[in-house]
Design a protein around this motif. Structure first.
Motif, PDB file in Angstrom:
ATOM      1  N   THR A 135       0.864  -1.174   0.000  1.00 58.59           N
ATOM      2  CA  THR A 135       0.000   0.000   0.000  1.00 58.59           C
ATOM      3  C   THR A 135       0.901   1.224   0.000  1.00 58.59           C
ATOM      4  O   THR A 135       1.636   1.462   0.962  1.00 58.59           O
ATOM      5  CB  THR A 135      -0.899   0.027   1.246  1.00 58.59           C
ATOM      6  OG1 THR A 135      -1.669  -1.169   1.299  1.00 58.59           O
ATOM      7  CG2 THR A 135      -1.833   1.233   1.205  1.00 58.59           C
ATOM      8  N   ASP A 159      -1.808  -0.756  -4.035  1.00 55.67           N
ATOM      9  CA  ASP A 159      -2.861   0.204  -3.740  1.00 55.67           C
ATOM     10  C   ASP A 159      -2.179   1.523  -3.400  1.00 55.67           C
ATOM     11  O   ASP A 159      -1.084   1.525  -2.821  1.00 55.67           O
ATOM     12  CB  ASP A 159      -3.707  -0.255  -2.543  1.00 55.67           C
ATOM     13  CG  ASP A 159      -4.436  -1.553  -2.838  1.00 55.67           C
ATOM     14  OD1 ASP A 159      -5.028  -1.657  -3.921  1.00 55.67           O
ATOM     15  OD2 ASP A 159      -4.395  -2.464  -1.983  1.00 55.67           O
ATOM     16  N   ALA A 463      -6.915  -0.457   1.600  1.00 59.18           N
ATOM     17  CA  ALA A 463      -6.022  -1.582   1.311  1.00 59.18           C
ATOM     18  C   ALA A 463      -6.775  -2.906   1.398  1.00 59.18           C
ATOM     19  O   ALA A 463      -6.574  -3.796   0.566  1.00 59.18           O
ATOM     20  CB  ALA A 463      -4.859  -1.575   2.289  1.00 59.18           C
TER      21      ALA A 463
END
Length: 468
Positions: A135, A159, A463
């Protein structure tokens, strides 16, 4: 090639480890354990290479073979294939000794694309090989966010959440972020300044359980890979102007110090760079430091050059570490005092060493508009506000040697700042055709206070939503 933290407590890492970690666990920034240095013969051998191949050669010096030069060449060729100029970063002569190094021909029209387009692909290939996912959380004062989003959108193992200070970017900058509707992309408009956003990102990295839970990674220039990917364009410009057999100088408009640090790194590697000029706007902490050893934080003031509306320049820590003879304990003490007291008493010897290489110059909004107008009138050149700060600094700071060519980093396309350019010249350039409908695209963003708990909860949910 191994990397150590400026604060000395994090374990050394290889390039892939630094790429995925971003910020060191001790709060410091990663730097090479030793600097690669090229001979004059080796610099000459790089002359005339296409930019992607040159960039692969330079980056390979920092990767320790993971990935190696053979793997980097196609990756970087793909990264720069979509740029709007075949030279990738062309030099444009403005007068007898001043050149503009145009770094804005990438997909988001800013110099951040030069590193981000490659960084997104490095994340992809590294994570795929390791079977991992991350993330990415980043803070932006304007251009980093859009470049990071463009590089990471729709990628399988990434992400991304970008924090920007609400109301403190240009409309083009904001829309380049908020109109990307890919499911792995989220934008947070934070009530505060860029420094607030940057502090929140650093706090997330300092929260060890959260960092581990969401597999946090960074794309800001706290990530060494970002800085490493910016070194090649300084090399390209210097070689084009006669290096290593001729000295060059650079003027760089900068806020977070990452861009000009890349130029310093090229110098540290043996490139004959005689002078580095740091251009600031009204948020002039770097200029005050270089002129009077005054590293005192003041309030961040909005300006016509929002990407430089910064008072706490993260990458300065890397330079400080070098100025202090790589003394991690002293670096840690000074950075902690800076955060708690709002000022940094840099030892005079270290400050003098910095002032031998760097010069600072600050320009207010009125001066910025005047410089945009002058460049248009005298040179037929249309510059954005950040580039105008750089050209004004280039002319204001006395040269080490007037025979040395001086290169200004042109960091953004003027169409990103149409209101300022129109005020200065009476007209503004249109956006390139690929962005012509930007103002009609729907936006998606979430507004949040500068509150760590609220932002961590958002990142955690984002996430998990995108996890396989």
């Amino acid at each position: 090639m191994r990397y150590i933290s400026t604060r000395g407590e994090a374990p050394p890492r290889d390039f892939e480890g630094v790429l995925l970690a971003g910020l060191a666990e001790d709060g410091g920034l990663f730097v090479p354990e030793s600097w690669p240095v090229l001979s004059s013969r080796e610099w000459r051998a790089l002359r005339g290479l296409p930019y992607p191949e040159l960039a692969a050669r330079i980056l390979a010096l920092f990767t320790g073979g993971q990935p190696d030069e053979a793997a980097l060449k196609p990756l970087l060729a793909e990264a720069y294939a979509g740029f709007g100029h075949r030279a990738i970063c062309p030099l444009v002569q403005l007068d007898t000794r001043v050149f503009a190094l145009e770094l804005f021909h990438g997909p988001t029209l800013a110099f951040k694309d030069m590193a981000m387009q490659a960084l997104g692909r490095l994340f992809d290939t590294t994570l795929a090989r390791r079977g991992e996912r991350v993330t990415i959380v980043g803070a932006t004062s304007g251009d980093t966010g859009s470049a990071a989003i463009e590089a990471c959108r729709d990628r399988e193992a990434v992400d991304i959440v970008i924090l920007h200070p609400e109301g403190r970017t240009s409309e083009v900058q904001r829309r380049q972020m908020t109109t990307v509707l890919s499911p792995n992309v989220a934008n947070l408009a934070i009530a505060g300044s860029f420094d607030d956003c940057q502090d929140l990102v650093k706090a997330m990295f300092a929260d060890a359980p959260f960092r581990t839970e969401v597999r946090l990674a960074a794309v800001n220039s706290i990530n060494w890979a970002r800085v490493a990917l910016q070194i090649p364009y300084y090399v390209a410009a210097a070689l084009a102007l006669g290096a290593p057999d001729r000295e060059v100088a650079f003027s760089v408009p900068t806020g977070n110090f990452g861009n000009v640090l890349a130029a310093w790194a090229a110098r540290r590697m043996g490139l004959p760079i005689a002078q580095l000029i740091v251009g600031s706007n009204r948020n002039d902490i770097l200029t005050r430091f270089l002129s009077a050893n005054d590293m005192t934080v003041r309030g961040v003031e909005p300006s016509l050059s929002p990407s430089m509306d910064i008072q706490v320049s993260s990458n300065f820590e890397r330079l400080l570490f070098e100025l202090l003879g790589r003394d991690a304990e002293q670096t840690t003490d000074m950075m902690r005092r800076f955060r708690t007291e709002g000022r940094m008493p840099v030892p005079d010897a270290a400050w003098r060493d910095a002032a031998e290489i760097f010069r600072g110059f600050a320009l207010d909004d009125e001066g910025t508009l005047a410089e945009i107008a002058r460049l248009h009138r005298e040179c037929g050149y249309l510059a954005d506000p950040h580039t105008a700060v750089g050209t004004a600094a280039a002319l204001a700071v006395p040269p080490v040697n007037p025979a040395i060519p001086l290169v200004v980093a042109a960091t953004a396309h003027p169409a990103k700042f149409p209101d300022a350019v129109r005020r200065a010249t009476g007209s503004a350039p249109p956006l390139p055709s690929r962005l012509a409908d930007l103002y009609e695209r729907p936006e998606r963003l979430t507004r949040l206070p500068a509150d760590l708990d609220a932002i961590e909860a958002f990142v955690r949910a984002h996430a998990r939503r995108n996890a396989p």
